[in-house]
Motif scaffolding. Sequence first.
Motif, PDB file in Angstrom:
ATOM      1  N   ILE A 298       0.854  -1.200   0.000  1.00  0.00           N
ATOM      2  CA  ILE A 298       0.000   0.000   0.000  1.00  0.00           C
ATOM      3  C   ILE A 298       0.884   1.242   0.000  1.00  0.00           C
ATOM      4  N   ASP A 301       2.368   1.681  -3.379  1.00  0.00           N
ATOM      5  CA  ASP A 301       1.407   2.176  -4.375  1.00  0.00           C
ATOM      6  C   ASP A 301       1.176   3.679  -4.255  1.00  0.00           C
ATOM      7  N   TYR A 302       1.248   4.197  -3.034  1.00  0.00           N
ATOM      8  CA  TYR A 302       0.987   5.626  -2.824  1.00  0.00           C
ATOM      9  C   TYR A 302       2.273   6.449  -2.791  1.00  0.00           C
ATOM     10  N   ASN A 528      -6.755  12.316   0.375  1.00  0.00           N
ATOM     11  CA  ASN A 528      -8.161  12.720   0.495  1.00  0.00           C
ATOM     12  C   ASN A 528      -8.365  14.210   0.237  1.00  0.00           C
ATOM     13  N   ASN A 562      -7.454   2.535  15.352  1.00  0.00           N
ATOM     14  CA  ASN A 562      -7.885   2.757  13.965  1.00  0.00           C
ATOM     15  C   ASN A 562      -7.335   1.743  12.959  1.00  0.00           C
ATOM     16  N   ALA A 570     -17.962   4.782   8.345  1.00  0.00           N
ATOM     17  CA  ALA A 570     -18.017   5.668   7.177  1.00  0.00           C
ATOM     18  C   ALA A 570     -19.153   6.670   7.279  1.00  0.00           C
TER      19      ALA A 570
ATOM     20  N   ASN B   5     -11.709  13.627  -5.026  1.00  0.00           N
ATOM     21  CA  ASN B   5     -10.904  14.269  -3.961  1.00  0.00           C
ATOM     22  C   ASN B   5     -10.379  15.643  -4.421  1.00  0.00           C
ATOM     23  N   PHE B  26      -6.167   3.048  -6.052  1.00  0.00           N
ATOM     24  CA  PHE B  26      -6.421   3.181  -4.620  1.00  0.00           C
ATOM     25  C   PHE B  26      -6.465   1.776  -4.025  1.00  0.00           C
ATOM     26  N   THR B  27      -5.317   1.249  -3.654  1.00  0.00           N
ATOM     27  CA  THR B  27      -5.273  -0.142  -3.204  1.00  0.00           C
ATOM     28  C   THR B  27      -5.508  -0.298  -1.699  1.00  0.00           C
ATOM     29  N   PHE B  28      -5.530   0.810  -0.994  1.00  0.00           N
ATOM     30  CA  PHE B  28      -5.798   0.749   0.451  1.00  0.00           C
ATOM     31  C   PHE B  28      -7.218   0.231   0.669  1.00  0.00           C
ATOM     32  N   ARG B  29      -7.390  -0.563   1.718  1.00  0.00           N
ATOM     33  CA  ARG B  29      -8.688  -1.237   1.851  1.00  0.00           C
ATOM     34  C   ARG B  29      -9.739  -0.456   2.639  1.00  0.00           C
ATOM     35  N   MET B  30      -9.282   0.438   3.538  1.00  0.00           N
ATOM     36  CA  MET B  30     -10.281   1.106   4.382  1.00  0.00           C
ATOM     37  C   MET B  30     -10.697   2.429   3.749  1.00  0.00           C
ATOM     38  N   LEU B  31     -11.608   2.301   2.784  1.00  0.00           N
ATOM     39  CA  LEU B  31     -12.048   3.466   2.019  1.00  0.00           C
ATOM     40  C   LEU B  31     -13.518   3.772   2.309  1.00  0.00           C
ATOM     41  N   VAL B  32     -13.828   5.044   2.314  1.00  0.00           N
ATOM     42  CA  VAL B  32     -15.222   5.483   2.370  1.00  0.00           C
ATOM     43  C   VAL B  32     -15.474   6.233   1.070  1.00  0.00           C
ATOM     44  N   VAL B  39     -22.927   8.670   1.138  1.00  0.00           N
ATOM     45  CA  VAL B  39     -22.069   7.479   1.271  1.00  0.00           C
ATOM     46  C   VAL B  39     -22.639   6.337   0.439  1.00  0.00           C
ATOM     47  N   VAL B  58     -13.187   9.830  -2.212  1.00  0.00           N
ATOM     48  CA  VAL B  58     -12.718   8.490  -1.817  1.00  0.00           C
ATOM     49  C   VAL B  58     -11.815   8.715  -0.603  1.00  0.00           C
ATOM     50  N   ILE B  59     -12.420   8.570   0.553  1.00  0.00           N
ATOM     51  CA  ILE B  59     -11.702   8.927   1.779  1.00  0.00           C
ATOM     52  C   ILE B  59     -10.944   7.714   2.301  1.00  0.00           C
ATOM     53  N   HIS B  60      -9.632   7.889   2.414  1.00  0.00           N
ATOM     54  CA  HIS B  60      -8.785   6.844   2.989  1.00  0.00           C
ATOM     55  C   HIS B  60      -8.745   7.080   4.485  1.00  0.00           C
ATOM     56  N   LEU B  61      -9.206   6.105   5.235  1.00  0.00           N
ATOM     57  CA  LEU B  61      -9.160   6.277   6.681  1.00  0.00           C
ATOM     58  C   LEU B  61      -7.749   6.001   7.148  1.00  0.00           C
ATOM     59  N   MET B  62      -7.428   6.590   8.266  1.00  0.00           N
ATOM     60  CA  MET B  62      -6.063   6.377   8.747  1.00  0.00           C
ATOM     61  C   MET B  62      -5.948   4.983   9.332  1.00  0.00           C
TER      62      MET B  62
END
Lengths: 724, 65
Positions: A298, A301-302, A528, A562, A570, B5, B26-32, B39, B58-62
């Motif tokens: 991850i 990727d970023y 974001n 978290n 969400a 975004n 966006f490969t991160f899994r915790m997305l809103v 939503v 596409v909000i990436h949560l921490m």
Amino acid sequence: MIRTKVAYDLQAIKAKHELLAEYKYDIKPIDRGYNNRTLHIDVGSRAITEKPVSGEMKRLFTGGKGFGMRLLWDATRPQTKWNDPENEIVFAFGPICGITQYAGTGKTLVVTISPATDIPIDSNVGGYFGPYFKFAGFDALELQGISDREVIIYFDGDKGVIKIFSAPDEEINSHLLAEQLIEMYAKDEQEKKSFCTVSAGEGSDHAYMGCLNFSFYDRRRQLARLKQAGRGGIGSVFRKKKIKAMVIKYTGTTPNNNNVADIETIKAVGAKYHREMYENDDAQCDMRHTGTPHLMEIMCDYDLLPTKNFQFGGDAEQIGKVDSHIWREMFTQGIPDGCWYGCSMACAKVIDNYMLRTGPYKGHVVSVDGPEYETAGASTNMNIYDPHFMAEMNFYCDTYGVDTISFGTTMAFVMECYEAGILNLEITGGYDLSFGRGEESMEMLHQIARGEGFGNLVGKGIRWLKKYFVEHYGADPQFLEDIGMEGKGLECSQYVSKESLAQQGGYFIANKGPQHDEAWLIFMDMVNKQIPTFEDKANALYYFPLWRTWFGLQGLCKLPWNDVEPTNNAETDEPAKVPEHVENYRQLYNAVTGQNISADDIISQSERVFNFQRIFAIRRGYGTREHDRCPYRGMGPVTETEYLSRAERYDKQLVEILGVNPEGKSTAEKMKLLRDYREGQYQKLLDAVYARRGWSRNAVPTVEHLKSIGMDLPELLEVVKANL
Amino acid sequence: MITVNTESFPWEEGLTITRLIKRKRFTFRMLVVKIDGAVVKKPAWPETKIPDGADVQVIHLMSGG
Ligand code: SF4
């Protein structure tokens, strides 16, 4: 393969112990999370004393890191150096520490004057020492003085007896020492889980980046596992005091040693959390199977995974060699790996049956505690994308008592200096320290442990090396200032911050130096785009560092906050804060202590300690604006190669942000424009953050602010008034 | 064109949330994910078509850190 067992004559080793001091204390029950007393040991004079904890101490400093900072302030003078006898290592636990119904509740907070930064450092560590020590009767332990010989401090928490022994013959390196001591003191296999050790290693004898290992006994593996208080050289201070180890015995762990005010609420909040963990973890971070290295691909990727001393944010060609799938396979599965009872997140993963390839234990089959993401990132930062190197480095750093983050970041800096021609084979003792050189890097680590060769210099860390390279090898000081990724003397942890101004602040304004546990805002800011203005960034750099500070006041682990989230997170107003978990923590605190605090009160508790820590640094001649400096590598491209590798991005920014047409401009000209802009932005960020925090433009908390948070203590006012 | 975004992103006929996430890597899994402030839950992503001109978050949560 069977783990290598080293045979010792434990009777003969024990026979060499000479009892140097003994102290007996009354065992009293904990009262709603507090013992209301702390313990002080001077290993020089061997004096052991108890101190009461006042209501004022609890009200202003809460516990954990707060207690640690207060005690360290009182014990030292502004001039005290890390290696002076009066410097202390304080271990403190916090009111919630030790409950067994919620995840991540067994942390110890360790503070000292750091050899790397010369200001207070704090480190948060798992293992059973914190809870056991708290159950044994104390809210904190101060170690002061320097012993004239190697000692072990033994705490019998069942009987209320403390002994200091001379310990000439035990090992120093932690994986062997922990095993020796537990074997020596536990009467049988069953009793081993009741013992916990704290130790460093031979690397801590020589480096300024020494760490401490806290053990917990893993009954399934029949192994003393090790967790690290890694940052800032605490292990170096421990070894300077000639302490080989501390050992605690405590057999009486129950579901309610803390004698909490409301156990039913704690059980209910815990049960809800555990359910969430079981239901959501696999689809979210997969912490139970992969631990923190789930982040590897991850971050790549970023463009955030440090590679070649933070020049680049990953390497798409190489990442497959060290991504989460590799770790899932290398880590033993099916064993719950929590570092304290009740941790359903259980992320303390292990590589079992690893055969060492280098060093004094070459050929030994061992279990490696880790790697964590930070350790794997420390390795990619050296451009070593090799899981076996990561395991090897992880193992030896731990047993030698060397911080993996500082070692990796320092080696990455050294490698860039080598490739830039500042260093050569003659200087390094014949070792090619180009990026990617695994064997040579391991040799540097072994040299740190032996206190010899070029490695011995590496162990002193980047700030020390910058000066040395300028003085001895004629290096360009500006280049070293630009590429040396340290702040306040602490090596940066493993995230590329170039494209996130907020994270540059999160790292380099942080009180102790650039460690991500104070703020991690990269996604909010860079991806974001939720905090576009200086005001937004300053608000984030107000709230999140204070929120995260609170874990350290309580003896909590940050990860369960978290790294898993409720399914409906969400839909909440502020998903980044994980409001349901904030409410869990509020309820836990109230249920332990019998108080009734609000979510805002949580922030207030932290704000008092946070400001105290800043003033502590100012008292010592640091902590002001100039010390929040960010090396340019943390902000943008230092070299042409770096610029050209992301030329499209940077050129676009010149057009869109600065309104400059890059056509016809040389790379050097474009780099200068970008640099002027980014450095200016960072200064504006400092202004915004200081103002939001109630600090002057020079980063000094104002008198009005201290009054407003109830921290207008005479000793703090004296310091700030002299600096405002 | 849509906004993702706060930045412009080319729209295409039939663009679903799943496809957008793939294209943005966006490969991160915790997305809103929010479309025009609303939503959209994860199970609906493969089917949810994004209209042209939409404001997508596409909000990436921490996590980590
Ligand atoms: S989440 Fe991981 S590091 Fe934190 S307490 Fe649990 S096992 Fe230990």
